[in-house]
Motif scaffolding. Sequence first.
Motif, PDB file in Angstrom:
ATOM      1  N   UNK A  24       0.818  -1.203   0.000  1.00 36.68           N
ATOM      2  CA  UNK A  24       0.000   0.000   0.000  1.00 36.68           C
ATOM      3  C   UNK A  24       0.856   1.259   0.000  1.00 36.68           C
ATOM      4  N   UNK A  25       1.967   1.232   0.725  1.00 33.98           N
ATOM      5  CA  UNK A  25       2.893   2.369   0.680  1.00 33.98           C
ATOM      6  C   UNK A  25       3.413   2.586  -0.736  1.00 33.98           C
ATOM      7  N   UNK A  26       3.707   1.488  -1.428  1.00 32.10           N
ATOM      8  CA  UNK A  26       4.176   1.572  -2.812  1.00 32.10           C
ATOM      9  C   UNK A  26       3.106   2.178  -3.722  1.00 32.10           C
ATOM     10  N   UNK A  64      -3.429   4.582   2.345  1.00 35.18           N
ATOM     11  CA  UNK A  64      -3.151   3.142   2.486  1.00 35.18           C
ATOM     12  C   UNK A  64      -4.378   2.371   2.964  1.00 35.18           C
ATOM     13  N   UNK A  65      -5.175   1.913   2.023  1.00 37.47           N
ATOM     14  CA  UNK A  65      -6.403   1.175   2.317  1.00 37.47           C
ATOM     15  C   UNK A  65      -6.461  -0.028   1.378  1.00 37.47           C
ATOM     16  N   UNK A  66      -6.468  -1.232   1.958  1.00 42.60           N
ATOM     17  CA  UNK A  66      -6.455  -2.437   1.136  1.00 42.60           C
ATOM     18  C   UNK A  66      -7.659  -2.587   0.231  1.00 42.60           C
ATOM     19  N   UNK A  67      -8.772  -1.928   0.571  1.00 44.74           N
ATOM     20  CA  UNK A  67      -9.964  -2.015  -0.268  1.00 44.74           C
ATOM     21  C   UNK A  67      -9.793  -1.255  -1.574  1.00 44.74           C
ATOM     22  N   UNK A  68      -8.833  -0.324  -1.623  1.00 45.98           N
ATOM     23  CA  UNK A  68      -8.596   0.463  -2.840  1.00 45.98           C
ATOM     24  C   UNK A  68      -7.726  -0.280  -3.852  1.00 45.98           C
ATOM     25  N   UNK A  69      -6.972  -1.270  -3.408  1.00 50.51           N
ATOM     26  CA  UNK A  69      -6.076  -2.007  -4.319  1.00 50.51           C
ATOM     27  C   UNK A  69      -6.890  -2.894  -5.259  1.00 50.51           C
ATOM     28  N   UNK A  70      -6.495  -2.936  -6.520  1.00 48.33           N
ATOM     29  CA  UNK A  70      -7.188  -3.756  -7.511  1.00 48.33           C
ATOM     30  C   UNK A  70      -6.241  -4.797  -8.100  1.00 48.33           C
ATOM     31  N   UNK A  71      -6.823  -5.904  -8.576  1.00 43.72           N
ATOM     32  CA  UNK A  71      -6.036  -7.079  -8.962  1.00 43.72           C
ATOM     33  C   UNK A  71      -6.402  -7.561 -10.365  1.00 43.72           C
ATOM     34  N   UNK A  72      -5.430  -8.180 -11.016  1.00 39.20           N
ATOM     35  CA  UNK A  72      -5.670  -8.895 -12.273  1.00 39.20           C
ATOM     36  C   UNK A  72      -5.181 -10.322 -12.064  1.00 39.20           C
ATOM     37  N   UNK A  73      -6.088 -11.297 -12.207  1.00 38.59           N
ATOM     38  CA  UNK A  73      -5.755 -12.686 -11.909  1.00 38.59           C
ATOM     39  C   UNK A  73      -5.260 -13.430 -13.157  1.00 38.59           C
ATOM     40  N   UNK A  74      -4.367 -14.364 -12.925  1.00 37.30           N
ATOM     41  CA  UNK A  74      -3.857 -15.254 -13.992  1.00 37.30           C
ATOM     42  C   UNK A  74      -3.339 -14.471 -15.196  1.00 37.30           C
ATOM     43  N   UNK A  75      -2.524 -13.467 -14.926  1.00 32.20           N
ATOM     44  CA  UNK A  75      -1.892 -12.716 -16.016  1.00 32.20           C
ATOM     45  C   UNK A  75      -0.674 -13.504 -16.493  1.00 32.20           C
ATOM     46  N   UNK A  76      -0.895 -14.691 -17.034  1.00 28.69           N
ATOM     47  CA  UNK A  76       0.179 -15.641 -17.318  1.00 28.69           C
ATOM     48  C   UNK A  76       0.712 -15.541 -18.740  1.00 28.69           C
ATOM     49  N   UNK A  77      -0.111 -15.901 -19.717  1.00 32.07           N
ATOM     50  CA  UNK A  77       0.317 -15.824 -21.106  1.00 32.07           C
ATOM     51  C   UNK A  77       0.542 -14.382 -21.535  1.00 32.07           C
ATOM     52  N   UNK A  78       1.240 -14.201 -22.633  1.00 29.86           N
ATOM     53  CA  UNK A  78       1.577 -12.844 -23.071  1.00 29.86           C
ATOM     54  C   UNK A  78       0.339 -12.015 -23.386  1.00 29.86           C
ATOM     55  N   UNK A  79      -0.690 -12.651 -23.930  1.00 32.55           N
ATOM     56  CA  UNK A  79      -1.906 -11.893 -24.252  1.00 32.55           C
ATOM     57  C   UNK A  79      -2.563 -11.349 -22.984  1.00 32.55           C
TER      58      UNK A  79
END
Length: 466
Positions: free
Chosen positions: A90-92, A102-117
Amino acid sequence: MEKREDNQRGENIGGDTEDWQHRSCEGLDSGKKKQPDLYLACLTKQHLIMLSVAVGLVLLIIITATAVVLTKKSDSSTSLTKFSTGGDMLDFLVQSGVISKPDGLLATWFHRANGKEEMNKALASDVMILEADVTLEGYGTANEKPIPIMAHPPDIYSDNTLDQWLDAVLASKKGIKLDFKSLASVGLSLDLLRQKNLNGGINRPVWLNADILHGPNVPDYMPIVNGTMFSLTLWQGSIHPNVSDLLFIRENTEPDKVYYDIYEPTLSEFKEAANGAGGMLVVRVGSDADQPGVPLVEGSGKSSEILTLQDVLQLLGRTAERWGVYLQVQNQQLLEASLQLLHSAYSREELYRPVWISMSSDNTNGFVSTVELLFPYVTIVLTEQSWPPLIPETVSGLSQRVALHLKTSALPKGREELHSLMGMMDRYDVIVEDDMRSSAEALSYLKAIMMQRKQRANLYVITNQS
């Protein structure tokens, strides 16, 4: 005189001869194709124009390419301030300018960003943290190679290696979470991360996950999460979380200690409930002779129809605003009945808001044990009549939040004692009931030192206008 005239004639003759010779050449070439003028001894005018255009185009391409590179660099990790790989995520994100606090609810995620596409799609999006899976090429087969690749089981081949993935992600401002799917890939991946960090600097937090802790185990890890050493990431597996569970965790933990890696539409519903307008609805729970043991809203039958606690919970379930409820229960019998109603609403997934509960009794041990037995997902409120508060050892090991309810008349008057109260707020919430009759000086000073406090603390003020 004659000499001068001859000289003049000679000059004129010479000039005429020069001119005549030039015209003679033109006359001689009149029957042939005219030769173009040459520049720099070998270039015609047309060649010179074409060369000038080509040089201009080359310069334009160089300038454009330089601008693109500089733009990319300004958005790449090279523009980030130096940051440790073991630093706080969160500091980053705050330092990178993608979140404001610094609030964990504000962080967003992208799952399984594995292959190049998928990786490139994630890098082009506005998500903040990329989660990807690491295994070995050909894992578990005769073709297995000691090369970490980005793939989620059952896939064991990929168009993207960990090496390539890191190079691409490190050129962005995204956070990194690596999920190891095979133990054999861990050591090789750590070697690669170490080398990357030595060469150019990873310059951001790196999370490593290996799915080694089984849940749920909220009662055990809540005190640890509220400490300073650990954070918690709630990620959605095969079990679909409900908003009630998430709100309970949100209400009982620090915002900078818990991340919510939850799928839609649950995440949006949770954010709306967590950020919605509202407050705490104070409900004094009593009973009457006609309905003994039934939790009623005290005083509700005097000028209108009697309102039960069941009615209150149903009304709250129908509102979109984030109203919590503070139940002030009279006795043990009503406490048990109220907790059973709460448990029933919770089981039907109709209770997704904070609940505080207190009881008018000197038997704190019995109060706490009943809550723990029947419905522990509440904040236990201890009503204190004087300072310093007498907090029994029973509450010291509880997993849920505990709040101290003080009237303004019971607040300590000295500034040193008020600072002592602030020190207790690391573990306890504080509820101050402003009865309007006591001096407001202590409460005003408490609010002032709360504003200067860097660590989060919960101070709630109830205005009694009755």
